[in-house]
Design an enzyme around this catalytic site. Structure first.
Site, mmCIF file in Angstrom:
data_model
loop_
_atom_site.group_PDB
_atom_site.id
_atom_site.type_symbol
_atom_site.label_atom_id
_atom_site.label_comp_id
_atom_site.label_asym_id
_atom_site.label_seq_id
_atom_site.Cartn_x
_atom_site.Cartn_y
_atom_site.Cartn_z
ATOM 1 N N LYS A 1 40.787 30.489 73.206
ATOM 2 C CA LYS A 1 39.246 29.766 73.078
ATOM 3 C C LYS A 1 38.369 30.600 73.644
ATOM 4 O O LYS A 1 38.585 31.259 74.764
ATOM 5 C CB LYS A 1 39.386 28.554 73.257
ATOM 6 C CG LYS A 1 38.297 27.638 72.460
ATOM 7 C CD LYS A 1 38.798 27.238 71.247
ATOM 8 C CE LYS A 1 37.885 26.498 70.454
ATOM 9 N NZ LYS A 1 38.244 25.986 69.170
ATOM 10 N N ASP B 1 33.203 28.467 65.476
ATOM 11 C CA ASP B 1 33.517 26.999 66.020
ATOM 12 C C ASP B 1 31.986 26.522 66.145
ATOM 13 O O ASP B 1 30.990 26.959 65.685
ATOM 14 C CB ASP B 1 34.158 27.245 67.238
ATOM 15 C CG ASP B 1 34.992 26.034 67.505
ATOM 16 O OD1 ASP B 1 36.242 25.926 67.187
ATOM 17 O OD2 ASP B 1 34.343 25.085 68.187
ATOM 18 N N THR C 1 41.862 23.033 54.260
ATOM 19 C CA THR C 1 41.980 21.761 54.971
ATOM 20 C C THR C 1 42.019 20.505 54.185
ATOM 21 O O THR C 1 42.758 19.672 54.558
ATOM 22 C CB THR C 1 40.711 21.710 55.862
ATOM 23 O OG1 THR C 1 40.575 23.047 56.667
ATOM 24 C CG2 THR C 1 40.668 20.596 56.859
ATOM 25 N N ALA D 1 34.980 12.638 59.632
ATOM 26 C CA ALA D 1 33.627 12.730 60.207
ATOM 27 C C ALA D 1 33.728 12.972 61.795
ATOM 28 O O ALA D 1 33.583 14.204 62.153
ATOM 29 C CB ALA D 1 32.658 11.641 59.772
ATOM 30 N N SER E 1 41.060 14.455 58.504
ATOM 31 C CA SER E 1 40.860 15.741 59.206
ATOM 32 C C SER E 1 39.886 15.858 60.435
ATOM 33 O O SER E 1 40.044 16.802 61.007
ATOM 34 C CB SER E 1 39.812 16.325 58.150
ATOM 35 O OG SER E 1 38.461 16.345 58.131
HETATM 36 N N1 LIG Z 1 36.051 22.057 57.493
HETATM 37 C C1 LIG Z 1 37.299 22.386 57.978
HETATM 38 O O1 LIG Z 1 37.949 23.306 57.630
HETATM 39 C C2 LIG Z 1 37.798 21.553 59.046
HETATM 40 C C3 LIG Z 1 39.106 21.850 59.777
HETATM 41 C C4 LIG Z 1 39.739 21.241 60.829
HETATM 42 C C5 LIG Z 1 39.133 19.954 60.951
HETATM 43 N N2 LIG Z 1 37.722 19.391 60.675
HETATM 44 C C6 LIG Z 1 36.975 18.275 60.950
HETATM 45 O O2 LIG Z 1 37.053 17.551 59.953
HETATM 46 C C7 LIG Z 1 35.860 16.913 59.933
HETATM 47 C C8 LIG Z 1 35.000 16.799 58.788
HETATM 48 O O3 LIG Z 1 34.726 18.444 58.633
HETATM 49 P P1 LIG Z 1 33.732 18.852 57.302
HETATM 50 O O4 LIG Z 1 33.667 20.234 57.362
HETATM 51 O O5 LIG Z 1 33.845 17.982 56.201
HETATM 52 O O6 LIG Z 1 32.539 18.464 58.066
HETATM 53 P P2 LIG Z 1 30.949 18.170 57.300
HETATM 54 O O7 LIG Z 1 30.044 18.389 58.385
HETATM 55 O O8 LIG Z 1 30.998 18.972 56.215
HETATM 56 O O9 LIG Z 1 31.117 16.590 57.049
HETATM 57 C C9 LIG Z 1 31.030 15.601 57.808
HETATM 58 C C10 LIG Z 1 30.568 14.446 56.849
HETATM 59 O O10 LIG Z 1 30.455 13.302 57.741
HETATM 60 C C11 LIG Z 1 29.365 12.538 57.607
HETATM 61 N N3 LIG Z 1 28.986 11.863 58.854
HETATM 62 C C12 LIG Z 1 28.577 12.261 60.058
HETATM 63 N N4 LIG Z 1 28.377 11.180 60.998
HETATM 64 C C13 LIG Z 1 28.826 9.839 60.416
HETATM 65 C C14 LIG Z 1 28.995 8.829 60.538
HETATM 66 N N5 LIG Z 1 28.584 8.152 61.954
HETATM 67 N N6 LIG Z 1 29.319 7.780 59.586
HETATM 68 C C15 LIG Z 1 29.822 8.392 58.441
HETATM 69 N N7 LIG Z 1 29.669 9.616 58.003
HETATM 70 C C16 LIG Z 1 29.375 10.450 59.076
HETATM 71 C C17 LIG Z 1 27.943 13.856 57.464
HETATM 72 O O11 LIG Z 1 26.833 13.219 56.685
HETATM 73 C C18 LIG Z 1 29.111 14.603 56.334
HETATM 74 O O12 LIG Z 1 29.121 14.347 55.290
HETATM 75 C C19 LIG Z 1 35.136 17.055 61.317
HETATM 76 O O13 LIG Z 1 35.400 16.557 62.351
HETATM 77 C C20 LIG Z 1 35.629 18.743 61.497
HETATM 78 O O14 LIG Z 1 35.846 18.744 62.965
HETATM 79 C C21 LIG Z 1 37.226 20.465 59.338
#
Ligand SMILES: NC(=O)c1ccc[n+]([C@@H]2O[C@H](COP(=O)([O-])OP(=O)(O)OC[C@H]3O[C@@H](n4cnc5c(N)ncnc54)[C@H](O)[C@@H]3O)[C@@H](O)[C@H]2O)c1
Length: 368
Positions: A78, A113, A148, A241, A262
Site C-alpha cells: 500500500k 484509492d 465488485t 456504503a 461490499s
Molecule cells: N467500487 C468498488 O469497486 C469497490 C470495491 C471494493 C469495496 N468497495 C466498497 O463498497 C462500498 C460502496 O462502494 P461504491 O463504489 O458503490 O461507492 P459509492 O460512493 O458509489 O456509493 C456509496 C453510496 O452510499 C451512499 N451513502 C453514503 N453514506 C450513507 C449513509 N449514511 N446511509 C446510506 N447510504 C449512504 C452514498 O450516497 C452512495 O450512494 C464502499 O464502502 C467501498 O469502499 C467498493
C-alpha cells in the site's frame, strides 16, 4: 518513534521525499510470497508521519490477505501520500510518486484509492508501468464496480445455498444500505430475480432511480429511513456504503440471517464477528465478498480480459463456501476462518513460488 520492531512483519517500507513537488509518501510492502505487492495509493492530510505510517502498515497487511483470498498473483502493499487531496495534488507530484514506484523495480504495483483518482495515475504511469486501474482510454480495465457488484451477487448465492440449500436469490427479502456504484447494480440484479428490497441512501436521487427500476424489472422496493435499515424485516443485510456498521448497537437490532455486502471494514471491531456467530447470523467477510474489483485490476497484468475477470469473480462463490464450512467445522467466526484460509494459502505456496519466483520476478521487471 520509528523502530524495526514496528515494521517487523513487513518486508520493506520506503519513505519518499521530493522537495520540488512537495511529495511526502510512504510505500509499505508487506509480503510478496504470492507475487509483487499490490495496493492502492491513498492521499490524506495525515496529522503526523506516525499516523500515516500506522495507516499504510495496517492497509498493506490487509492487502496480503485480500490478494491471497482473491487468488491473484500479487502480494500485499500500500502507499500513502501525506497531503491535502484538494490543494496539494498536481500532475508533477504524481509523476514524482511514479518515479519512486519505478525505483522499486517491479516489487510494487499501485493505483487509485481514497483521495486519489484514476487520472492521477495517468501522470504516474508516465514514469512507471507498475500502475493498475487507469481509465480504459489509457489501457485500463474500466469501472471496477462492475466485477465488485457481481462478486457480491456470487457471495449472496453462496450464502443463500448455505442457509436455504439453494443458490437462487429469488423470493427473499434484502436490506441494501447505499445505492452507489456497487449497491445500485446489486439491487437491480436482485429486483430482476423478483426479490423484495428495503433500501436506504442519503442521496434522494438514488432512491427515486431504484423505485423506477423496480417498476421496469419487477420486484418490490421499500424505502427506509437511515438507521431503520438495521432493523428492517429482511433476510439478508447488504451493506454497500459505510464501514463500522456492524457494532454493539446495530447487532442488537439485526433480525437478519446473514450480512453480505461490499462496504469495506464492516466490523467495528474484530470481536463483532464473534458476536454475529453467537447470534447465528452468517457473515460474509467483506474483503472476500468485495474482491471483484481487485480481481479485475490484478488481471491487468496480463492485458485486460473480461472473461478471465468473470471467471475469477465467480470463484468468490467457492471461496466463501469454503470459509463458511471452515467456520462451522472449527467453530470459529467466519472472519477468523477467512484469515486462516488466507494464511494457509500463502504458506502452501511458499515452496512452490520459490521455484517460479525467479522467472516471475524477471517477467515483472521486463514489464516495468
Ligand atoms: N467500487 C468498488 O469497486 C469497490 C470495491 C471494493 C469495496 N468497495 C466498497 O463498497 C462500498 C460502496 O462502494 P461504491 O463504489 O458503490 O461507492 P459509492 O460512493 O458509489 O456509493 C456509496 C453510496 O452510499 C451512499 N451513502 C453514503 N453514506 C450513507 C449513509 N449514511 N446511509 C446510506 N447510504 C449512504 C452514498 O450516497 C452512495 O450512494 C464502499 O464502502 C467501498 O469502499 C467498493
Amino acid at each position: 518513534m520509528l523502530s524495526f520492531e514496528r515494521i517487523s512483519d513487513h518486508e520493506q517500507v520506503v519513505f519518499c521525499n521530493d522537495d520540488d513537488t512537495g511529495l511526502k509518501a510512504i510505500i509499505a510492502i508487506h509480503n510478496t510470497t504470492l507475487g509483487p505487492a499490490l495496493g492502492g495509493c491513498r492521499m490524506r492530510p495525515y496529522l503526523s508521519v506516525d499516523e500515516a505510517l500506522e495507516d499504510v502498515l495496517r492497509l498493506s497487511k490487509g492487502m496480503t490477505y485480500k490478494c491471497a483470498a482473491a487468488d491473484v498473483d500479487f502480494g500485499g502493499g500500500k502507499a500513502v501520500i501525506i497531503g491535502n487531496q484538494e490543494t496539494d495534488r498536481s500532475p508533477e507530484l504524481f509523476r514524482a510518486f511514479g518515479q519512486f514506484v519505478e525505483s522499486l523495480n517491479g516489487r510494487f504495483y499501485t493505483g487509485t484509492d481514497m483521495g486519489t483518482t484514476p487520472d492521477d495515475f495517468v501522470h504516474a504511469r508516465k514514469e512507471t508501468n507498475c500502475i493498475v486501474g487507469v481509465p480504459e482510454a489509457y489501457g485500463g480495465s474500466g469501472d471496477s464496480s462492475v466485477p465488485t457488484s457481481l462478486g457480491v451477487i456470487y457471495g449472496l448465492k453462496a450464502t443463500s445455498k448455505m442457509l436455504y440449500g439453494t443458490a437462487s436469490l429469488s423470493g427473499k427479502r434484502y436490506a441494501v444500505q447505499g445505492l452507489g456504484k456497487v449497491g445500485f447494480k446489486v439491487a437491480e440484479t436482485l429486483l430482476s430475480e423478483g426479490a423484495e428490497l428495503f433500501v436506504t441512501d442519503i442521496n434522494q436521487l438514488a432512491l427515486t432511480r431504484i423505485s423506477a427500476r423496480a417498476e421496469e424489472l419487477g420486484g418490490k422496493v421499500h424505502i427506509v429511513n437511515g438507521p431503520d435499515i438495521y432493523s428492517a424485516e429482511a433476510d439478508i443485510f447488504i451493506p454497500c456504503a459505510l464501514g463500522g456498521i456492524i457494532n454493539d448497537e446495530t447487532i442488537n437490532k439485526f433480525r437478519f440471517e446473514a450480512v453480505v455486502g461490499s462496504a469495506n471494514n464492516q466490523l467495528l471491531e474484530p470481536r463483532h464477528a464473534d458476536m454475529l456467530k453467537e447470534r447465528g447470523i452468517l457473515y460474509g467477510p467483506d474483503y472476500i465478498v468485495n474482491s471483484g474489483g481487485l480481481i479485475q485490476v490484478a488481471d491487468e497484468l496480463y492485458g485486460p480480459n473480461k472473461e478471465r475477470v468473470l471467471r475469477g469473480t465467480k470463484a468468490i462463490y467457492e471461496t466463501l463456501t469454503e470459509i463458511y464450512l471452515k467456520s462451522d467445522i472449527q467453530n470459529i467466526s467466519t472472519e477468523a476462518a477467512a484469515s486462516a484460509f488466507c494464511e494457509e494459502r500463502i504458506e502452501s505456496r511458499k515452496k512452490r513460488n520459490s521455484f517460479f519466483s525467479h522467472k516471475k520476478r524477471l517477467k515483472w521487471q521486463v514489464r516495468c
